[in-house]
Each structure stands twice: as structure tokens, then as C-alpha cells.
Design a protein around this motif. Structure first.
Motif, PDB file in Angstrom:
ATOM      1  N   ASN A  15       0.875  -1.177   0.000  1.00 19.51           N
ATOM      2  CA  ASN A  15       0.000   0.000   0.000  1.00 19.51           C
ATOM      3  C   ASN A  15       0.907   1.220   0.000  1.00 19.51           C
ATOM      4  O   ASN A  15       1.499   1.559   1.025  1.00 19.51           O
ATOM      5  CB  ASN A  15      -0.890  -0.039   1.262  1.00 19.51           C
ATOM      6  CG  ASN A  15      -1.720   1.225   1.411  1.00 19.51           C
ATOM      7  OD1 ASN A  15      -1.795   2.042   0.498  1.00 19.51           O
ATOM      8  ND2 ASN A  15      -2.339   1.379   2.577  1.00 19.51           N
ATOM      9  N   LYS A  54       0.145   4.267  -0.329  1.00 20.14           N
ATOM     10  CA  LYS A  54      -0.468   5.477   0.248  1.00 20.14           C
ATOM     11  C   LYS A  54      -0.177   6.675  -0.668  1.00 20.14           C
ATOM     12  O   LYS A  54      -0.113   6.509  -1.875  1.00 20.14           O
ATOM     13  CB  LYS A  54       0.008   5.679   1.691  1.00 20.14           C
ATOM     14  CG  LYS A  54      -0.169   4.388   2.506  1.00 20.14           C
ATOM     15  CD  LYS A  54       0.081   4.550   3.971  1.00 20.14           C
ATOM     16  CE  LYS A  54      -0.108   3.192   4.652  1.00 20.14           C
ATOM     17  NZ  LYS A  54       0.063   3.271   6.105  1.00 20.14           N
ATOM     18  N   HIS A  70      -9.385   1.163   5.134  1.00 11.82           N
ATOM     19  CA  HIS A  70      -8.087   1.329   5.796  1.00 11.82           C
ATOM     20  C   HIS A  70      -8.261   2.284   6.988  1.00 11.82           C
ATOM     21  O   HIS A  70      -9.015   3.249   6.903  1.00 11.82           O
ATOM     22  CB  HIS A  70      -7.059   1.877   4.810  1.00 11.82           C
ATOM     23  CG  HIS A  70      -5.678   1.858   5.371  1.00 11.82           C
ATOM     24  ND1 HIS A  70      -5.224   2.822   6.244  1.00 11.82           N
ATOM     25  CD2 HIS A  70      -4.670   0.970   5.225  1.00 11.82           C
ATOM     26  CE1 HIS A  70      -3.988   2.518   6.602  1.00 11.82           C
ATOM     27  NE2 HIS A  70      -3.626   1.406   6.001  1.00 11.82           N
ATOM     28  N   GLU A 113      -6.611   4.643   8.102  1.00 16.06           N
ATOM     29  CA  GLU A 113      -6.387   6.066   7.825  1.00 16.06           C
ATOM     30  C   GLU A 113      -7.617   6.699   7.192  1.00 16.06           C
ATOM     31  O   GLU A 113      -7.871   7.886   7.360  1.00 16.06           O
ATOM     32  CB  GLU A 113      -5.148   6.228   6.921  1.00 16.06           C
ATOM     33  CG  GLU A 113      -3.875   5.951   7.699  1.00 16.06           C
ATOM     34  CD  GLU A 113      -2.710   5.442   6.873  1.00 16.06           C
ATOM     35  OE1 GLU A 113      -2.760   5.511   5.628  1.00 16.06           O
ATOM     36  OE2 GLU A 113      -1.737   4.948   7.485  1.00 16.06           O
ATOM     37  N   ALA A 157       0.222  -0.061  15.219  1.00 11.32           N
ATOM     38  CA  ALA A 157       1.400  -0.638  14.555  1.00 11.32           C
ATOM     39  C   ALA A 157       1.630  -0.021  13.173  1.00 11.32           C
ATOM     40  O   ALA A 157       2.649  -0.287  12.539  1.00 11.32           O
ATOM     41  CB  ALA A 157       1.232  -2.148  14.426  1.00 11.32           C
ATOM     42  N   ILE A 158       0.679   0.782  12.701  1.00  9.51           N
ATOM     43  CA  ILE A 158       0.780   1.302  11.334  1.00  9.51           C
ATOM     44  C   ILE A 158       1.694   2.522  11.272  1.00  9.51           C
ATOM     45  O   ILE A 158       1.425   3.547  11.890  1.00  9.51           O
ATOM     46  CB  ILE A 158      -0.621   1.636  10.777  1.00  9.51           C
ATOM     47  CG1 ILE A 158      -1.445   0.355  10.676  1.00  9.51           C
ATOM     48  CG2 ILE A 158      -0.499   2.329   9.426  1.00  9.51           C
ATOM     49  CD1 ILE A 158      -2.848   0.571  10.154  1.00  9.51           C
ATOM     50  N   GLY A 159       2.784   2.352  10.539  1.00 10.08           N
ATOM     51  CA  GLY A 159       3.714   3.459  10.317  1.00 10.08           C
ATOM     52  C   GLY A 159       4.483   3.857  11.560  1.00 10.08           C
ATOM     53  O   GLY A 159       5.112   4.912  11.594  1.00 10.08           O
ATOM     54  N   GLY A 206       1.030  -3.667   9.450  1.00  8.66           N
ATOM     55  CA  GLY A 206       1.477  -2.781  10.517  1.00  8.66           C
ATOM     56  C   GLY A 206       2.943  -3.004  10.780  1.00  8.66           C
ATOM     57  O   GLY A 206       3.329  -3.954  11.462  1.00  8.66           O
ATOM     58  N   SER A 207       3.786  -2.136  10.149  1.00 11.83           N
ATOM     59  CA  SER A 207       5.243  -2.200  10.330  1.00 11.83           C
ATOM     60  C   SER A 207       5.862  -3.539   9.936  1.00 11.83           C
ATOM     61  O   SER A 207       6.845  -3.990  10.542  1.00 11.83           O
ATOM     62  CB  SER A 207       5.626  -1.810  11.770  1.00 11.83           C
ATOM     63  OG  SER A 207       5.244  -0.464  12.021  1.00 11.83           O
ATOM     64  N   VAL A 208       5.284  -4.182   8.915  1.00 10.94           N
ATOM     65  CA  VAL A 208       5.920  -5.381   8.339  1.00 10.94           C
ATOM     66  C   VAL A 208       7.170  -4.919   7.596  1.00 10.94           C
ATOM     67  O   VAL A 208       7.145  -3.887   6.901  1.00 10.94           O
ATOM     68  CB  VAL A 208       4.969  -6.101   7.353  1.00 10.94           C
ATOM     69  CG1 VAL A 208       5.683  -7.268   6.679  1.00 10.94           C
ATOM     70  CG2 VAL A 208       3.706  -6.568   8.065  1.00 10.94           C
ATOM     71  N   VAL A 233       1.370  -4.137   3.343  1.00  8.34           N
ATOM     72  CA  VAL A 233       2.652  -3.540   3.705  1.00  8.34           C
ATOM     73  C   VAL A 233       2.719  -2.101   3.223  1.00  8.34           C
ATOM     74  O   VAL A 233       2.567  -1.841   2.017  1.00  8.34           O
ATOM     75  CB  VAL A 233       3.801  -4.358   3.047  1.00  8.34           C
ATOM     76  CG1 VAL A 233       5.161  -3.841   3.511  1.00  8.34           C
ATOM     77  CG2 VAL A 233       3.646  -5.846   3.350  1.00  8.34           C
ATOM     78  N   GLY A 234       2.950  -1.167   4.139  1.00  7.45           N
ATOM     79  CA  GLY A 234       3.039   0.241   3.767  1.00  7.45           C
ATOM     80  C   GLY A 234       4.466   0.643   3.457  1.00  7.45           C
ATOM     81  O   GLY A 234       4.975   0.426   2.355  1.00  7.45           O
TER      82      GLY A 234
HETATM   83  P1  PGA Z   1       3.083   0.258   7.446  1.00 13.92           P
HETATM   84  O1  PGA Z   1       1.579   0.456   6.896  1.00 13.92           O
HETATM   85  O2  PGA Z   1       3.583  -1.041   6.875  1.00 13.92           O
HETATM   86  O3  PGA Z   1       3.836   1.455   6.937  1.00 13.92           O
HETATM   87  O4  PGA Z   1       2.997   0.199   8.930  1.00 13.92           O
HETATM   88  C1  PGA Z   1       0.725  -0.646   6.744  1.00 13.92           C
HETATM   89  C2  PGA Z   1      -0.608  -0.216   6.209  1.00 13.92           C
HETATM   90  O5  PGA Z   1      -1.081   0.863   6.559  1.00 13.92           O
HETATM   91  O6  PGA Z   1      -1.224  -0.945   5.433  1.00 13.92           O
END
Ligand code: PGA
Length: 257
Positions: free
Chosen positions: A9, A11, A92, A94, A181-183, A218-220, A239-240
Motif C-alpha cells: 500500500n 499510500k 483502511h 487512515e 502498529a501502522i507506520g 502494521g510495520s511489516v 505492507v506500507g
Molecule cells: P506500514 O503500513 O507497513 O507502513 O505500517 C501498513 C498499512 O497501513 O497498510
């Protein structure tokens, strides 16, 4: 056996030439492995050009639920399907105004207005048009600390799936993404992520429990992906940050093999 699925992803990142270059590099590095399905969700502007590359699967980061009409600024599932887009991320965190790292004024959170009801409408529209939906669910840190993780996610799942028959849901992909865990670089412990994914599975209709794929997000990153993806109820990742660089994302994809 569920085939693992790893989706990047992007973004709101990348300029056009970088987007094209990244997809080319990613495909050169990963190719077409039979063991894992993978793709990226770029900004809408680049969908058309990246679909034409005809290499990795391409998805949208959101979708509207109506086919056409007076809805300024939205993109319909029919338009995405017509373009050759394969996936759509729905709900999502966000877009629900639930941020792991808040980078906008709190007073603007109302602009991110996804609800379980709009997720449900979008899911129905994607399924009707043959887009593979990736429905995101997850708890905030405050919800986790209050012991509400399972009830919050259970509510998001039942809201998303309301009114859909088992047969309609067969392509559904769910992404468990703890908001905290996201970002943030704070990955969920693999055993706990697996526990929540198993809990999500138990909320699904019995006939689909064995086949619906549930991703962790989430932070993979390349260092933690293999442990996460080897858990019994985790079928890949959303994966972001680590999907922005082709070599990193290639490693994450390969961790699912
Ligand atoms: P991240 O984002 O891997 O940067 O934590 C994941 C996501 O929002 O799908």
C-alpha cells in the motif's frame, strides 16, 4: 491450502516515474512465483499506467460504491474494473480517521469519514464488479489497553459483511492492522497477531473459514515478515512503508514463499 497474498500500500507516495520504475524493479526481482500472490496499490493517478505494465497485480487504495453519478472526486468500482485493476483496499484505518501516527490537525479528522456502513457498501460494490476486496480492520492502542481488541474487530467484521451471502464472499481478503502498529515501527507480536487473525477467522461464515485469506499489516518489514507469515492463521501481509522500495518489498514478498 490458502495461497498467501502480499500487497503493498503505497499510500500518498511517489512521483510517476518512480512508481513505474518501482514496479519494473519489483517484477524483475520477484517474477511470477506460483506460491504467492502479490501486487501494489499506488495512488489513483498511476493506476492506468501501472496496469498497462502488465506485471504485478495492481490495486486501488479505496473505491466508491456507486457505478456513476454526481459524486465529485470519487472513483467507481466499474471504472477500476474497466481499467484492469485487480484489488481494492476498503476501510483502511487512515480512511476511518484512525491514525497510528497523527500527521494532520486533530480538527480535520472528520475528513476521514469511513464507517462500517460505507465499508459494507464498498465491499458489496467490489464483489459485484469482480474486484478482489481487501477489508481492513484493527484496534487503536486505547482500545487494546481497554481490553476491547476482539470486540472492536468483531464489530468491524460483522458491519463489513452484513447482508452478504457466503457465496458472494469467496474472494474476500481481510487485513488485520492494529492501528498502533501502522507506520510506527511497532510491529505486533507474531503470536498475538496470529491469535487475532484466528479470532477474525472464527467470525467468518463456517463455509468460508478455511479459505478466506487474512493478512497482517502494521510495520511489516524484511526482518519480521517471515515470522509473521509463517503463523498458522496469517496468510500474507498488507505492507506500507516497506513496499516503497522494490528490493525491500521483494524480500517481504519472498518471505511468504
Ligand atoms: P506500514 O503500513 O507497513 O507502513 O505500517 C501498513 C498499512 O497501513 O497498510
Amino acid at each position: 491450502m490458502r495461497k498467501k497474498i502480499v500487497i503493498g500500500n503505497w499510500k500518498m507516495n511517489k512521483m510517476r516515474s518512480d512508481a513505474i520504475e518501482t514496479v519494473k524493479e519489483l517484477y524483475a526481482a520477484v517474477g511470477d512465483p506460483s506460491e504467492v500472490e502479490y501486487g501494489v496499490c499506488p495512488p489513483f493517478l498511476y493506476l492506468s499506467e501501472l496496469v498497462r505494465e502488465n506485471t504485478v497485480g495492481i490495486g486501488a487504495q479505496d473505491v466508491f460504491w456507486k457505478d456513476s453519478g454526481a459524486f465529485t472526486g470519487f472513483t467507481s468500482p466499474a471504472m477500476l474494473k474497466d481499467l484492469g485493476v485487480k484489488y481494492a483496499i476498503i476501510g483502511h484505518s487512515e480512511r476511518r480517521g484512525r491514525f497510528g501516527k497523527l500527521e494532520v490537525p486533530e480538527s480535520t479528522i472528520g475528513s476521514f469519514a469511513e464507517t462500517d456502513e460505507t465499508v459494507n457498501l464498498k465491499l458489496k460494490a467490489c464483489l459485484a464488479h469482480g474486484l478482489i476486496p481487501i477489508v481492513c480492520v484493527g484496534e487503536t492502542l486505547a482500545e487494546r489497553e481497554a481490553g476491547k481488541t476482539d470486540s472492536v474487530i468483531g464489530g468491524q467484521i460483522s458491519g463489513a459483511l452484513a447482508g452478504l451471502s457466503d457465496a458472494e464472499l469467496d474472494t474476500l481478503v481481510i487485513a488485520y492492522e492494529p492501528v498502533w502498529a501502522i507506520g510506527t515501527g511497532k510491529v505486533c507480536d507474531a503470536a498475538e497477531a496470529n491469535r487475532v487473525c484466528a479470532m477474525i477467522r472464527s467470525c467468518l461464515p463456517a463455509s468460508l473459514r478455511g479459505s478466506i485469506r487474512i493478512q497482517y499489516g502494521g510495520s511489516v518489514n524484511p526482518a519480521n515478515a517471515r515470522e509473521l507469515f509463517s503463523q498458522s492463521d496469517i496468510d500474507g501481509g498488507l505492507v506500507g512503508g516497506a513496499s516503497l522500495k522494490a528490493s525491500d518489498f521483494a524480500e517481504v514478498v519472498r518471505a511468504a514463499i
